[in-house]
Design an enzyme around this catalytic site. Structure first.
Site, PDB file in Angstrom:
ATOM      1  N   CYS A   8       0.867  -1.180   0.000  1.00  7.29           N
ATOM      2  CA  CYS A   8       0.000   0.000   0.000  1.00  7.29           C
ATOM      3  C   CYS A   8       0.905   1.232   0.000  1.00  7.29           C
ATOM      4  CB  CYS A   8      -0.978  -0.015   1.178  1.00  7.29           C
ATOM      5  SG  CYS A   8      -0.222   0.046   2.815  1.00  7.29           S
ATOM      6  N   ASN A  11       2.237   1.517   4.377  1.00  3.58           N
ATOM      7  CA  ASN A  11       2.552   0.263   5.091  1.00  3.58           C
ATOM      8  C   ASN A  11       2.244   0.368   6.590  1.00  3.58           C
ATOM      9  OD1 ASN A  11       5.432  -1.899   5.748  1.00  3.58           O
ATOM     10  ND2 ASN A  11       3.381  -2.492   5.191  1.00  3.58           N
ATOM     11  N   CYS A  13      -1.496   0.836   7.390  1.00  2.00           N
ATOM     12  CA  CYS A  13      -2.937   0.531   7.499  1.00  2.00           C
ATOM     13  C   CYS A  13      -3.312  -0.717   6.693  1.00  2.00           C
ATOM     14  CB  CYS A  13      -3.789   1.721   7.030  1.00  2.00           C
ATOM     15  SG  CYS A  13      -3.608   3.202   8.046  1.00  2.00           S
ATOM     16  N   ARG A  14      -3.400  -0.582   5.370  1.00  5.47           N
ATOM     17  CA  ARG A  14      -3.971  -1.658   4.554  1.00  5.47           C
ATOM     18  C   ARG A  14      -3.053  -2.865   4.410  1.00  5.47           C
ATOM     19  NH1 ARG A  14      -5.086   2.191  -0.403  1.00  5.47           N
ATOM     20  NH2 ARG A  14      -3.219   3.083   0.562  1.00  5.47           N
ATOM     21  N   SER A  15      -1.799  -2.650   3.972  1.00  5.03           N
ATOM     22  CA  SER A  15      -0.966  -3.827   3.685  1.00  5.03           C
ATOM     23  C   SER A  15      -0.535  -4.610   4.931  1.00  5.03           C
ATOM     24  CB  SER A  15       0.235  -3.470   2.791  1.00  5.03           C
ATOM     25  OG  SER A  15       1.112  -2.565   3.393  1.00  5.03           O
ATOM     26  N   ASP A 120      -7.942   4.004   0.823  1.00  8.18           N
ATOM     27  CA  ASP A 120      -7.006   4.452   1.853  1.00  8.18           C
ATOM     28  C   ASP A 120      -7.799   4.961   3.064  1.00  8.18           C
ATOM     29  OD1 ASP A 120      -5.197   5.817   3.391  1.00  8.18           O
ATOM     30  OD2 ASP A 120      -4.278   6.896   1.731  1.00  8.18           O
TER      31      ASP A 120
END
Ligand code: 4NP
Length: 152
Positions: A8, A11, A13-15, A120
């Site tokens: 993401c 690095n 939150c999402r990934s 995001d």
């Protein structure tokens, strides 16, 4: 053994959430995989995931506390079999970075789920984190099924 990198922007939150969710699901499915995550940006290198994502993931049984941010580097395109960006902007950045002889396949993470982007959540509210986790869990199930079909 399949090596998979989730990517993401930050690095945090999402990934990292995708890394933790997929690690649990892959282990439960008995898949032989190596899993990591990274950001295209370098602002959060060495940092823990966002506290809001740590909390949201914890209520679903995922532990993100030991993860630390790192930035995508050239070696990743040779080390990993699959690099899975969270959104189209991450994909465009990876395509710009990718060396011509890199062996990793670049593919949108949500191509294993509903398609499109994992939004995001960084500047949004709490519901954004729940939505992101719903999408990640769904696509992670799809990725497990895809790998099981390939490797038995
Ligand atoms: P992520 O979210 O890409 O899911 O980790 C973000 C985290 C931080 C920033 C942007 C997105 N930031 O601009 O610092």
């Amino acid at each position: 053994m399949t090596r998979i990198l989730f990517v993401c922007l930050g690095n945090i939150c999402r990934s990292p959430a995708a890394e933790a969710v997929f690690r649990d699901k892959a282990q439960a499915a008995g898949l032989s995989v190596e899993i990591d995550s990274a950001g295209t940006g370098g602002w959060h290198v060495g940092k823990k995931p966002d506290a809001r994502m740590i909390a949201a993931a914890k209520t679903r049984g995922y532990d993100l506390r030991k993860l630390r941010g790192r930035q995508v580097d050239m070696g990743d395109f040779y080390m990993f079999d699959l690099i899975l960006p969270m959104d189209a902007s991450n994909m465009a950045d990876l395509r710009d970075l990718a060396p011509p002889d890199g062996k990793a396949e670049l593919r949108p993470f949500l191509s294993f789920g509903v398609g499109g982007d994992v939004p995001d959540p960084y500047h949004g509210g709490r519901s954004g984190f729940e939505t992101v986790l719903d999408m990640i869990e769904h696509a992670a199930d799809g990725l497990v099924r895809s790998l099981k079909a390939q490797h038995g």
